[in-house]
Scaffold this motif. Structure first.
Motif, short mmCIF file in Angstrom:
data_model
loop_
_atom_site.label_atom_id
_atom_site.label_comp_id
_atom_site.label_asym_id
_atom_site.label_seq_id
_atom_site.Cartn_x
_atom_site.Cartn_y
_atom_site.Cartn_z
N LEU A 147 0.81 -1.21 0.00
CA LEU A 147 0.00 0.00 0.00
C LEU A 147 0.85 1.27 0.00
O LEU A 147 0.31 2.36 0.08
N SER A 148 2.17 1.14 -0.11
CA SER A 148 2.97 2.37 -0.09
C SER A 148 3.48 2.73 -1.47
O SER A 148 4.21 3.68 -1.63
N PHE A 230 -10.73 4.65 1.34
CA PHE A 230 -10.60 5.38 2.59
C PHE A 230 -9.90 4.52 3.64
O PHE A 230 -9.02 4.98 4.36
N ARG A 234 -6.49 5.93 2.35
CA ARG A 234 -6.95 7.29 2.63
C ARG A 234 -6.63 8.21 1.48
O ARG A 234 -6.48 9.42 1.67
N GLY A 235 -6.44 7.68 0.29
CA GLY A 235 -6.17 8.53 -0.86
C GLY A 235 -4.69 8.86 -1.04
O GLY A 235 -4.35 9.57 -1.97
N ALA A 236 -3.83 8.37 -0.14
CA ALA A 236 -2.40 8.66 -0.31
C ALA A 236 -1.84 7.82 -1.46
O ALA A 236 -2.53 6.96 -2.01
N GLN A 237 -0.59 8.05 -1.82
CA GLN A 237 0.10 7.36 -2.91
C GLN A 237 -0.66 7.52 -4.23
O GLN A 237 -0.67 6.64 -5.06
N GLU A 240 -6.31 8.69 -4.65
CA GLU A 240 -7.51 9.42 -4.25
C GLU A 240 -8.59 9.32 -5.33
O GLU A 240 -8.30 9.48 -6.51
N LEU A 245 -12.17 13.01 -2.64
CA LEU A 245 -11.93 14.44 -2.85
C LEU A 245 -13.13 15.24 -2.31
O LEU A 245 -12.98 16.23 -1.59
N TYR A 247 -15.31 14.26 -0.10
CA TYR A 247 -15.34 14.10 1.37
C TYR A 247 -14.35 15.05 2.04
O TYR A 247 -14.69 15.73 3.00
N THR A 252 -13.85 17.49 5.83
CA THR A 252 -12.63 17.89 6.54
C THR A 252 -12.43 19.39 6.48
O THR A 252 -12.16 20.03 7.47
N ARG B 107 -11.99 15.21 15.14
CA ARG B 107 -12.36 16.56 14.75
C ARG B 107 -13.60 16.55 13.87
O ARG B 107 -14.51 17.35 14.07
N GLU B 108 -13.64 15.63 12.91
CA GLU B 108 -14.79 15.59 12.01
C GLU B 108 -16.09 15.44 12.79
O GLU B 108 -17.06 16.13 12.54
N ARG B 217 1.99 11.06 4.39
CA ARG B 217 1.26 12.28 4.07
C ARG B 217 0.13 12.47 5.07
O ARG B 217 -0.99 12.03 4.86
N THR B 273 5.56 6.22 4.10
CA THR B 273 4.31 5.82 4.75
C THR B 273 4.50 5.72 6.26
O THR B 273 3.65 5.16 6.95
N ALA B 409 -6.81 23.26 9.42
CA ALA B 409 -6.94 21.96 8.73
C ALA B 409 -6.52 22.10 7.27
O ALA B 409 -5.83 21.23 6.74
N LEU B 413 -3.16 20.42 5.50
CA LEU B 413 -3.28 19.59 4.29
C LEU B 413 -2.37 20.15 3.19
O LEU B 413 -1.69 19.40 2.49
N HIS B 420 4.99 15.94 0.42
CA HIS B 420 5.05 14.48 0.30
C HIS B 420 5.28 14.09 -1.16
O HIS B 420 4.67 14.69 -2.03
N LEU B 448 -7.48 20.53 -2.66
CA LEU B 448 -6.18 20.12 -2.14
C LEU B 448 -5.99 18.64 -2.38
O LEU B 448 -6.91 17.88 -2.24
#
Lengths: 291, 448
Positions: A147-148, A230, A234-237, A240, A245, A247, A252, B107-108, B217, B273, B409, B413, B420, B448
């Motif tokens: 996953l990285s 998610f 979580r959309g990294a790497q 996404e 996006l 959400y 957030t 937080r959410e 990230r 990671t 926040a 981000l 990253h 973002l």
């Protein structure tokens, strides 16, 4: 207007009315409200600074590389998972249809993944592919964090989707298979068609509407993918998707205007996919009695 | 014509014979759609009870205060709630409502409910980075002068600062935290004082993963950057928090250190990671020589890897300049009062009790959470829990706050997404990119 004179027609509408009202309340209202919100600069933290800005939010989204990147990611996941699911689903449908012994057992077993909650399935696969706790690396004799890296992360996400929803595809296709009249197949056999010819020339064409319905359902579903991504990255790497996006922007960053614009654009994409199937491939689910 | 008729007949059969199969199968094992009369009656009754209880609650004799805070595993918070409820002698009763363990999800949940005007949120265990956001949106109540005096008394200046926004106190400092440099005394005699020394010393051939830091990230990357930037003498925002600062020289130095670390053989291959817990695991496994991490790694190593804990020493977070001490990012929990709470008076009293000396000692000894009351660092029991108490207090005194803006926040981000992965940083070009991203976040514009 002629229809209103027909008492049966009126009764029909009266009977539909409660359902139509409920639909309007729970779907039309939020959709219209999102459309309305998307025309504002509106951050939930600064309600006083709310300001009508027309289509500026759409311009921001459409001119942002983030949107096109996530759209591309979403299409990668959608197309590859639906394509594999179609083939696997057809195989499973045939197995379920033709199973001679233990038919119920076969059907139940094949349906188990679909009964598992998506979040749980996504977690399980994340742990399975984890380099320290997972079994996948040990099984394949590999080392590496799946996953990285971008494409291996896509692979994990897509295979989770396939594992989870192939049964749904198989189920719809099974319904299609049961529509093929046995007489027709037997007649073809008498005419000398072999198994492959019977499948290609008779079974598939007769199943076509059902295949397209299954594809439509799954494509729309896959395009809105959220939970698996998610949970797993979580959309990294660079994995996404458009839903993530939306959400991030809405939940957030509490940016209701921009987030609603993203949601509306996702909605437009979904409609476009549906239209493509309905017009492009001629799926006829509606108005079938009219002709 | 005949064929299309047959087609439509087939389609008719599809939706009639196909659908029920689907419906039955997909609902199987989840729920049944024919509720029994008893279930229906129970359901109606419970709805009725819910409505009635909603009407009856304000008349309750003892105000019930709900304390939303992260799920602390040792039970120290639960004990604190019980102790303070008992000490209140009927003036209020505190119940603990655990939030998710993930900070973003805490937080959410809190923000969504406060925005909707939820009156059930009385006490909030606020991560200190929420202060500006919740205060600017009027989702928490400011502390009146007299109560604020009480809340500030005897507490570490940096912790009080973290609960302050626009010249007002918005919460009482409860627990705090910051990172130290942890190292293996059996491999190095003396801890390196600066980053260049740290990296140079770890770059022995074949020594991979000897430095453990946070490069995924997420918020931890922002924390890493803010610490480096402050140690180099820079800051993310201007003092009023309204515009971007990111002066060229310190920003470039901070980015250069991040890039050098990420490209060095001393960094972990999975730095992209790596979060706090990954660093802790690598250190406990014995591969790492140096680790930048919070104080919770100390009790963890002592119970998970006692033989490594024997050799585990601590030092101040490395400096950027040899003659300027490092400034490390502050963390911690402050207790705020929900804006829509029905009992703000009682909630303030409860917050003062929960963040009092006795409860802070409990949280430190049982939960390993460093206190905000300065004198507690001299307490023998606390010194036994945190043998590094003196270093911790000194680090906390010089600690740096994360950018104070209601748009934190977004800013965070923007920072973590721009930087990253660390090994792709270009210290010269990325200063401008970072400035642009943070400026856009401050205008809450763009995706973002």
């Amino acid at each position: 207007m002629k229809g209103w004179r027909n008492p049966e027609h009126r009764l029909g509408w009266a009977l539909c009315a409660p359902a139509v009202l409920a639909m309007l309340l729970v779907t039309a209202y939020p959709i219209l409200y999102a459309l309305w919100l998307s025309l504002f600069r509106y951050d939930l933290r600064f309600p006083d600074e709310r300001q009508f800005i027309g289509l500026a939010n759409y311009l921001t989204v459409l001119s942002s590389p983030a949107w096109w990147q996530t759209l591309f990611n979403t299409l990668v996941i959608t197309i590859s998972s639906v394509a594999v699911e179609l083939v696997l689903g057809l195989v499973f449908a045939l197995i379920m249809h033709r199973a001679l012994i233990g038919r119920r057992l076969v059907r139940t077993t094949l349906l188990v993944p679909y009964g598992i909650i998506t979040v749980v399935a996504a977690m399980s696969w994340r742990f399975a592919f984890d380099p320290t706790t997972g079994f996948v690396n040990a099984l394949l004799g590999l080392e590496g964090a799946w996953l990285s890296e971008r494409w291996s992360a896509f692979f994990v996400i897509i295979q989770t989707e396939i594992w989870k929803t192939t049964p749904f595809m198989a189920l719809l296709l099974l319904a299609g298979l049961s529509l093929v009249p046995d007489d027709l197949l037997r007649a073809a056999r008498v005419d000398g068609a072999n198994a492959w010819q019977r499948f290609i020339r008779i079974t598939l064409p007769l199943m076509r509407p059902m295949i397209l319905v299954a594809l439509l359902f799954r494509t729309l579903d896959a395009f809105r993918i959220f939970d698996t991504v998610f949970i797993q990255t979580r959309g990294a790497q660079g994995t996404e998707t458009v839903s993530i996006l939306g959400y991030n922007t809405l939940i957030t960053r509490l940016n209701l205007g921009l987030g609603s614009a993203v949601s509306v654009l996702i909605f437009v994409c979904v409609i476009a996919i549906a239209l493509l199937y309905l017009r492009g491939f001629g799926v006829t689910i509606l108005h079938r009695e009219d002709r | 014509m005949a064929q299309s008729r047959q087609m439509s007949h087939i389609l008719g059969a599809t939706s009639e014979s196909g659908r029920p199969t689907i419906a039955r199968a997909s609902y199987d094992g989840r729920m049944r759609f024919t509720p029994s009369p008893i279930a229906l009656r129970l359901f109606c009754l419970s709805i009725l009870a819910l409505l009635l209880s909603g009407c009856g609650e304000p008349e309750a004799a003892t105000p019930l205060l709900r304390w939303y805070v992260f799920d602390e595993p040792s039970g120290a918070f639960e004990q604190a709630a019980a102790d303070c409820s008992a000490a209140a002698e009927g003036r209020y009763q505190i119940t603990l409502v655990p939030l998710p363990s993930d900070a973003d999800q805490q937080r959410e949940q809190i923000v969504r409910r406060l925005a909707a005007g939820d009156a059930a949120i009385d006490l909030i265990g606020m991560d200190m980075i929420w202060t500006a956001e919740l205060a600017a949106a009027d989702w928490i109540r400011p502390w009146p002068a007299a109560a604020a005096m009480q809340a500030r008394a005897g507490r570490l200046q940096s912790a009080v600062e973290s609960a302050t926004y626009a010249g007002q106190l918005w919460a009482v400092p409860f627990t705090t935290n910051t990172q130290l440099l942890w190292y293996r005394a059996d491999r190095v005699d003396q801890a390196p004082a600066t980053w260049s020394e740290l990296i140079a010393r770890s770059e022995r051939p074949g020594a991979t993963g000897t430095i453990q830091a946070q490069g995924a990230r997420y918020e931890g990357l922002t924390v890493f950057f803010v610490s480096l930037l402050a140690s180099a003498g820079g800051s993310v925002l201007s003092p009023d928090g309204r515009s971007v600062s990111l002066a060229t020289e310190p920003t470039r130095r901070a980015l250069a250190i991040m890039q050098t670390l990420a490209r060095s053989p001393a960094a972990d291959p999975a730095l992209a990671t790596s979060r706090e817990d990954d660093a802790r695991r690598a250190f406990e496994a014995g591969t790492a020589t140096f680790m930048l991490n919070y104080t919770y790694v100390w009790p963890s190593a002592r119970s998970n890897a006692p033989e490594i804990a024997e050799q585990m020493h601590w030092a101040r977070w490395p400096a950027v300049d040899p003659d300027r001490p490092s400034r490390v990012t502050l963390g911690g929990i402050n207790l705020g009062i929900g804006a829509h709470s029905r009992y703000p008076e009682q909630a303030r009293a409860a917050a003062l009790c929960l963040a009092g000396e006795r409860q802070q000692r409990q949280a430190a000894i049982r939960g390993g959470l460093p206190p905000t009351i300065a004198t507690l660092y001299d307490d023998p029991a606390i010194r036994a829990t945190f043998p590094f108490a003196e270093l911790l207090r000194a680090t906390l005194r010089d600690a740096v706050q994360r950018p104070k803006t209601p748009l934190y926040a977004d800013v965070s981000l923007a920072i973590s997404h721009t930087l990253h992965p660390l090994h792709e940083i270009d210290p010269i070009a990325d200063v401008a990119r970072l400035r642009r991203a943070v400026a856009r976040a401050l205008r809450s514009q763009g995706l973002l």
